[in-house]
Design a protein around this motif. Structure first.
Motif, short mmCIF file in Angstrom:
data_model
loop_
_atom_site.label_atom_id
_atom_site.label_comp_id
_atom_site.label_asym_id
_atom_site.label_seq_id
_atom_site.Cartn_x
_atom_site.Cartn_y
_atom_site.Cartn_z
N MET A 1 0.85 -1.17 0.00
CA MET A 1 0.00 0.00 0.00
C MET A 1 0.90 1.23 0.00
O MET A 1 1.74 1.38 0.86
CB MET A 1 -0.89 -0.03 1.26
CG MET A 1 -1.66 1.21 1.48
SD MET A 1 -2.60 1.33 3.03
CE MET A 1 -3.17 -0.29 3.37
N ASP A 2 0.68 2.08 -0.98
CA ASP A 2 1.51 3.28 -1.05
C ASP A 2 0.82 4.45 -0.34
O ASP A 2 -0.36 4.38 0.03
CB ASP A 2 1.85 3.63 -2.50
CG ASP A 2 0.63 4.00 -3.33
OD1 ASP A 2 -0.50 3.90 -2.82
OD2 ASP A 2 0.81 4.42 -4.48
N ARG B 1 -0.02 -0.91 8.22
CA ARG B 1 -0.53 -1.07 6.86
C ARG B 1 -0.14 -2.40 6.23
O ARG B 1 -0.83 -2.91 5.36
CB ARG B 1 -0.10 0.09 5.99
CG ARG B 1 1.38 0.22 5.76
CD ARG B 1 1.73 1.53 5.07
NE ARG B 1 3.16 1.67 4.85
CZ ARG B 1 4.01 2.16 5.74
NH1 ARG B 1 3.57 2.57 6.92
NH2 ARG B 1 5.30 2.25 5.47
N SER B 2 0.94 -2.99 6.68
CA SER B 2 1.36 -4.28 6.10
C SER B 2 0.43 -5.42 6.51
O SER B 2 0.42 -6.47 5.87
CB SER B 2 2.79 -4.60 6.53
OG SER B 2 2.86 -4.73 7.94
N ASP C 1 -6.35 -4.63 -0.59
CA ASP C 1 -6.77 -3.23 -0.55
C ASP C 1 -8.28 -3.05 -0.56
O ASP C 1 -8.79 -2.06 -0.03
CB ASP C 1 -6.16 -2.46 -1.73
CG ASP C 1 -4.65 -2.29 -1.60
OD1 ASP C 1 -4.11 -2.55 -0.49
OD2 ASP C 1 -4.01 -1.90 -2.59
N PHE D 1 -2.43 5.98 -2.04
CA PHE D 1 -3.61 5.14 -1.84
C PHE D 1 -4.15 5.32 -0.42
O PHE D 1 -5.35 5.49 -0.21
CB PHE D 1 -3.29 3.66 -2.10
CG PHE D 1 -4.43 2.74 -1.76
CD1 PHE D 1 -5.49 2.57 -2.65
CD2 PHE D 1 -4.47 2.06 -0.55
CE1 PHE D 1 -6.54 1.72 -2.34
CE2 PHE D 1 -5.53 1.22 -0.23
CZ PHE D 1 -6.56 1.05 -1.13
N PHE D 2 -3.26 5.29 0.55
CA PHE D 2 -3.65 5.42 1.96
C PHE D 2 -4.38 6.75 2.20
O PHE D 2 -5.47 6.78 2.77
CB PHE D 2 -2.42 5.30 2.86
CG PHE D 2 -2.75 5.34 4.33
CD1 PHE D 2 -3.16 4.20 4.98
CD2 PHE D 2 -2.64 6.52 5.05
CE1 PHE D 2 -3.47 4.22 6.33
CE2 PHE D 2 -2.93 6.56 6.40
CZ PHE D 2 -3.35 5.41 7.04
N TRP E 1 -1.49 3.45 9.52
CA TRP E 1 -0.28 3.63 8.71
C TRP E 1 0.84 2.72 9.22
O TRP E 1 1.54 2.09 8.43
CB TRP E 1 0.15 5.09 8.72
CG TRP E 1 1.40 5.31 7.92
CD1 TRP E 1 2.64 5.57 8.38
CD2 TRP E 1 1.52 5.23 6.49
NE1 TRP E 1 3.53 5.69 7.35
CE2 TRP E 1 2.88 5.49 6.17
CE3 TRP E 1 0.63 4.98 5.46
CZ2 TRP E 1 3.35 5.49 4.86
CZ3 TRP E 1 1.10 4.98 4.15
CH2 TRP E 1 2.45 5.23 3.86
N GLU F 1 -7.84 6.87 0.47
CA GLU F 1 -8.85 6.06 1.15
C GLU F 1 -9.29 6.68 2.48
O GLU F 1 -10.46 6.65 2.82
CB GLU F 1 -8.32 4.63 1.38
CG GLU F 1 -8.20 3.82 0.12
CD GLU F 1 -9.54 3.60 -0.56
OE1 GLU F 1 -10.49 3.13 0.09
OE2 GLU F 1 -9.65 3.91 -1.76
N PHE G 1 -10.00 -2.26 2.77
CA PHE G 1 -9.49 -1.12 3.53
C PHE G 1 -10.56 -0.52 4.45
O PHE G 1 -10.31 -0.24 5.61
CB PHE G 1 -8.96 -0.03 2.58
CG PHE G 1 -8.34 1.13 3.30
CD1 PHE G 1 -6.99 1.10 3.64
CD2 PHE G 1 -9.09 2.23 3.68
CE1 PHE G 1 -6.41 2.15 4.32
CE2 PHE G 1 -8.51 3.29 4.36
CZ PHE G 1 -7.17 3.25 4.69
#
Length: 154
Positions: free
Chosen positions: A1-2, A46-47, A52, A5-6, A43, A9, A55
């Protein structure tokens, strides 16, 4: 997740997240804090999001847990300032000053008992402390008052 994108969203679901937080916390400041804490936790973790497309449910679950943590922390704290002042002013200025000099953990049970007419059991429930602790604190507060008032009268 970059990062893009975060952010996208989080912004897309901000309304939902705020409404969920407000439903649980019922306090605007607490909601804002919970939303910030949620974004930070999400954050950092996120892993752990495997896909995705999940989310929204993932971030909502993090928010709910954060709100519950906030509630637990707030329950443990009863601020003296949140308790309304008695409608009748203290009859003696010296007594009022001596009461204010007591530590809050002794003053609060004493005020709840004498000014608000609460029973020891009600005080224990309100402050979330054992009944024996309420009795001990009121006894210690009375002793402190006797000592302080004795010094003022001498």
């Amino acid at each position: 997740m970059d990062k893009e994108f975060f952010i996208r969203e989080i912004e897309a679901h901000s309304g939902l997240l705020y409404r969920v937080a407000y439903t649980i916390l019922r306090n605007e400041d607490a909601c804002e804090d919970a939303l910030q804490d949620t974004a930070l936790k999400a954050w950092e973790k996120r892993s752990s999001l495997r896909e995705d497309k999940y989310f929204r449910t993932w971030i909502t679950r993090i928010l709910i847990n954060t709100c519950y943590d906030t509630q637990r922390k707030r329950r443990r704290i009863v601020l003296f300032d949140e308790i309304p002042e008695p409608s009748v002013p203290p009859p003696d200025l010296t007594m009022a000053m001596v009461l204010r000099s007591l530590p809050e953990k002794l003053r609060l049970p004493l005020v709840l008992f004498y000014s608000e007419g609460m029973s020891y059991e009600e005080i224990a429930q309100t402050l979330r402390i054992p009944l024996t602790t309420v009795r001990g604190r009121i006894r210690r507060a009375k002793g402190e008052l006797r000592k302080e008032l004795g010094e003022h009268e001498a």
